[in-house]
Scaffold this motif. Sequence first.
Motif, PDB file in Angstrom:
ATOM      1  N   UNK A  42      21.274 -17.477  -0.702  1.00  0.00           N
ATOM      2  CA  UNK A  42      19.902 -17.581  -0.799  1.00  0.00           C
ATOM      3  C   UNK A  42      19.751 -15.996  -0.951  1.00  0.00           C
ATOM      4  N   UNK A  43      18.521 -15.753  -1.527  1.00  0.00           N
ATOM      5  CA  UNK A  43      17.772 -14.227  -1.361  1.00  0.00           C
ATOM      6  C   UNK A  43      17.075 -14.170  -0.269  1.00  0.00           C
ATOM      7  N   UNK A  44      17.028 -13.147   0.704  1.00  0.00           N
ATOM      8  CA  UNK A  44      16.079 -13.030   1.674  1.00  0.00           C
ATOM      9  C   UNK A  44      14.545 -12.988   1.227  1.00  0.00           C
ATOM     10  N   UNK A  45      13.992 -13.549   1.765  1.00  0.00           N
ATOM     11  CA  UNK A  45      12.467 -13.617   1.298  1.00  0.00           C
ATOM     12  C   UNK A  45      11.840 -11.993   1.362  1.00  0.00           C
ATOM     13  N   UNK A  46      11.199 -11.882   0.284  1.00  0.00           N
ATOM     14  CA  UNK A  46      10.536 -10.376   0.301  1.00  0.00           C
ATOM     15  C   UNK A  46       9.606  -9.969   1.413  1.00  0.00           C
ATOM     16  N   UNK A  47       8.566 -11.301   1.553  1.00  0.00           N
ATOM     17  CA  UNK A  47       7.598 -10.900   2.613  1.00  0.00           C
ATOM     18  C   UNK A  47       8.166 -10.879   3.932  1.00  0.00           C
ATOM     19  N   UNK A  48       9.168 -11.436   4.238  1.00  0.00           N
ATOM     20  CA  UNK A  48       9.798 -11.513   5.822  1.00  0.00           C
ATOM     21  C   UNK A  48      10.263 -10.137   6.110  1.00  0.00           C
ATOM     22  N   UNK A  49      11.173  -9.344   4.839  1.00  0.00           N
ATOM     23  CA  UNK A  49      11.658  -8.031   4.800  1.00  0.00           C
ATOM     24  C   UNK A  49      10.585  -7.209   5.004  1.00  0.00           C
ATOM     25  N   UNK A  50       9.589  -7.434   4.299  1.00  0.00           N
ATOM     26  CA  UNK A  50       8.573  -6.458   4.281  1.00  0.00           C
ATOM     27  C   UNK A  50       7.755  -6.301   5.587  1.00  0.00           C
ATOM     28  N   UNK A  51       7.713  -7.533   6.187  1.00  0.00           N
ATOM     29  CA  UNK A  51       7.054  -7.671   7.590  1.00  0.00           C
ATOM     30  C   UNK A  51       7.952  -6.941   8.564  1.00  0.00           C
ATOM     31  N   UNK A  52       9.226  -7.274   8.582  1.00  0.00           N
ATOM     32  CA  UNK A  52      10.117  -6.692   9.600  1.00  0.00           C
ATOM     33  C   UNK A  52      10.219  -5.224   9.425  1.00  0.00           C
ATOM     34  N   UNK A  53      10.065  -4.818   8.253  1.00  0.00           N
ATOM     35  CA  UNK A  53      10.028  -3.300   7.980  1.00  0.00           C
ATOM     36  C   UNK A  53       8.934  -2.617   8.617  1.00  0.00           C
ATOM     37  N   UNK A  54       7.691  -3.375   8.365  1.00  0.00           N
ATOM     38  CA  UNK A  54       6.503  -2.617   9.200  1.00  0.00           C
ATOM     39  C   UNK A  54       6.552  -2.608  10.563  1.00  0.00           C
ATOM     40  N   UNK A  55       7.034  -3.853  11.137  1.00  0.00           N
ATOM     41  CA  UNK A  55       7.346  -3.857  12.472  1.00  0.00           C
ATOM     42  C   UNK A  55       8.442  -2.679  13.050  1.00  0.00           C
ATOM     43  N   UNK A  56       9.240  -2.583  12.349  1.00  0.00           N
ATOM     44  CA  UNK A  56      10.152  -1.386  12.706  1.00  0.00           C
ATOM     45  C   UNK A  56       9.507   0.123  12.617  1.00  0.00           C
ATOM     46  N   UNK A  57       8.999   0.159  11.596  1.00  0.00           N
ATOM     47  CA  UNK A  57       7.860   1.294  11.310  1.00  0.00           C
ATOM     48  C   UNK A  57       7.063   1.665  12.545  1.00  0.00           C
ATOM     49  N   UNK A  58       6.230   0.746  13.031  1.00  0.00           N
ATOM     50  CA  UNK A  58       5.372   0.968  13.975  1.00  0.00           C
ATOM     51  C   UNK A  58       6.043   1.027  15.379  1.00  0.00           C
ATOM     52  N   UNK A  59       7.273   0.592  15.459  1.00  0.00           N
ATOM     53  CA  UNK A  59       8.112   0.977  16.656  1.00  0.00           C
ATOM     54  C   UNK A  59       8.865   2.170  16.663  1.00  0.00           C
ATOM     55  N   UNK A  60       8.814   2.910  15.510  1.00  0.00           N
ATOM     56  CA  UNK A  60       9.331   3.934  15.392  1.00  0.00           C
ATOM     57  C   UNK A  60      11.030   4.092  15.250  1.00  0.00           C
ATOM     58  N   UNK A  61      11.540   2.717  14.838  1.00  0.00           N
ATOM     59  CA  UNK A  61      12.872   2.543  14.646  1.00  0.00           C
ATOM     60  C   UNK A  61      13.129   2.534  13.273  1.00  0.00           C
ATOM     61  N   UNK A  62      13.182   3.968  12.883  1.00  0.00           N
ATOM     62  CA  UNK A  62      13.025   4.521  11.491  1.00  0.00           C
ATOM     63  C   UNK A  62      14.495   4.001  10.636  1.00  0.00           C
ATOM     64  N   UNK A  63      15.505   3.833  11.080  1.00  0.00           N
ATOM     65  CA  UNK A  63      16.612   3.338  10.267  1.00  0.00           C
ATOM     66  C   UNK A  63      16.212   1.815  10.007  1.00  0.00           C
ATOM     67  N   UNK A  64      15.951   1.086  10.786  1.00  0.00           N
ATOM     68  CA  UNK A  64      15.647  -0.203  10.508  1.00  0.00           C
ATOM     69  C   UNK A  64      14.624  -0.264   9.572  1.00  0.00           C
ATOM     70  N   UNK A  65      13.527   0.454   9.614  1.00  0.00           N
ATOM     71  CA  UNK A  65      12.489   0.433   8.612  1.00  0.00           C
ATOM     72  C   UNK A  65      12.846   0.705   7.270  1.00  0.00           C
ATOM     73  N   UNK A  66      13.727   1.719   7.262  1.00  0.00           N
ATOM     74  CA  UNK A  66      14.247   2.048   6.026  1.00  0.00           C
ATOM     75  C   UNK A  66      15.167   0.891   5.443  1.00  0.00           C
TER      76      UNK A  66
END
Length: 740
Positions: free
Chosen positions: A37-61
Amino acid sequence: MMPLLYPYCHYLQYYATLVFILLLFPLPIAITVKPGSLEPVDLLYNNGIQAYFQNDWESAIEYLEKALHNYDKVRKVKQDCRSKCEGETQFHLNVTDGFFQDLSFFDTILKKADCLKFCETLLLGPISLHRLSREVENDFQERVPYNYLQLALFKTERLTKAIAAAHTFFVLNPDDEDMKRNIKNYRIMPGVKASDFQDLEAASHWVLYNAGVSLYEVEKYEEAIQQLEMSLLEFLSEYEKCRALCDGPYESEESEESKGEESSQDLYEVIADHYVQILTCRQNCIQTVSTESGKSSPTEGFLPSYFNYLQFSYYMAKKYDKAAECAKTYLVFFPSDETMQQNLQSYEALLGQEMTASIPPRENLRSVVEQSLMEKKMLHFAADSLGIPFTEQDLWSSRGTAPQSTKVKQRVEKSRLMSSVAPKENAFGKKDDNPWGDKQEDGDNLPFPGVTVTFDSAALKGSQRVVMDGVLSDSECTQLLELATTGGGEGHQGRRSPHTPNERFSAITVLKALKLALQQAVAWDGALVYHTVTEKVRLLVESYFNTQNPLYFSFTQLICRTAAEGKQENRSDLSHAVHADNCILDPEEKKCWREPPAYVFRDYSAFLYLNDNYEGGDFFFTDLDAKTVTAEVRPKCGRLVAFSSGGENPHGVQAVTSGQRCAIAMWFTHSEQNQEQERLEADELIEKSKTSQESSEMGDVKEDAASKKTAGQGRRWSGNAKNKIPKAVSVDTPKEKDEL
């Protein structure tokens, strides 16, 4: 040392709840996704935003890049599945009994739904995982993920990718002040090249189209044909993909209070509402695909323009059968276009009547137009009978689709809107009427010394007309004539005029002139005069006509018209036929209808003349009959003709029978949405050149000082999801921002 970025938060209240949740759940959300299955877009997007606000730049990317990839994958799968199922589940309504017709229709609907579910589940996994909320869908449509991504890439010192992500966001959001500062400061970073500013979402058909037009302008017709034909194929592919994605879920406009309540609509009302929504979306696809990235509105007549360029290119390549085919295809869009009808007659003279008659227009384009017309008729019926509103968007093949009752309503509404500015017996007023209410002309307070009013509206026997002199000096006219000669893109005399076969025509925009100047192909001083004097004219028009709202450039061109073969005797045609600039002139009815395909958003027009060493070429005003000349103006260096763009000012240009006539043509609008995007790019180029000049004059000392000023100044990001991210790249005095 590289400058740091700092945020500017202005949606804090809206996203306070989201930030609170992110603080409660510091780790990315995880759900179980079945293998394959393809990973859901909204899930990936949400995780990216979370990583972004935690300054986890590699995970955000990682999350954001995967979200963008999967978003494109989901769209492609949906498009492919809809195309596949369309072919496999055709409607067969040859049953005469009405009861069985219903069964046959809904049997096909059920089979199509089953086909789509099977196809999408096979390629994506459970369909429910890939249904995006309207908010997330809007974020991806507005390229918001690239805004997050650019800072994360910058923080991890991937400058080239950061610039591309920033530019991709900025192209679609040119009014974002914070990203403007980011882009400006990216440009002055060491090692940055112009080629780094890539639009990662650039539509391939636009890239090919612009390349084809550029080749056309330098008379490389064979190469232009290749680029334009490839672009056309890509355009039609994108158009069909857009239409396929319209078959999505029903978007109800119910209020918050009515949510959850049982619907009072019956089966056919629900189907009609949903299908009208789909048809409206499909109709908008022409505008979507015709809008270039960074532009606020579609390019008018974009699809037909392919065949305008192609028919002439094939003619110059001596492929007359293909030229005739393209001319006939253009006439499918605009059947009454006189110039193209004349071209077709020319091709008929070359090929013979029988062979020309055997050449049909392109079938796939004829189908596009017929399909669009049928959909318009259905939408007009829905508007007329069911009260579901519909407004036509494209500017081709639109007339004749509305039922008579709708036309009557439109005319009544138009009359109501015009009643405050025009006499009732005429849509735009008689010659001696003033349809502009109490607005007065003011020639005593012009903003530039040396500019004088030569003829006002009374002298020109009309309303909202003026002729001014002294707008240009002799030296400025000389510079602009040199620019026209060296930068027109078609050689000294240009290509055949679109308005008459007896003249040649060349044109150059402000942006093109500045770009050529930066390439040292034309003089920078001439390009700068072009930019400066057009702004001068805008201010003169605003001032003289006392406009209540600011004017924006709608379009600007430096145009030269050249008599094709020296002096021409007994010419009966015009250099430019009588017309109005924002409405369709109807001389028989003596009316002017402000409706597409006219440029309805234009409010004022102006022509600034550069020379008078030619024969013919006088500008003239007429009555609404397009025959009775009310005033004539002889061009000369520095003379400006300005007037309101409506049916109160029909105008034309007499034939240029000898020599070359050059002028700057400008159209203005009160609508900020319809302002010329090229003008904004030109302004940015001017500003950039000033910044570069100032930087070079200030030397290395200030650069070192700026580096010291920013060194060691730790700055933190504060923000939330709605803040839409990275704000200004700063090389100036930094400001501390607190986190939430």
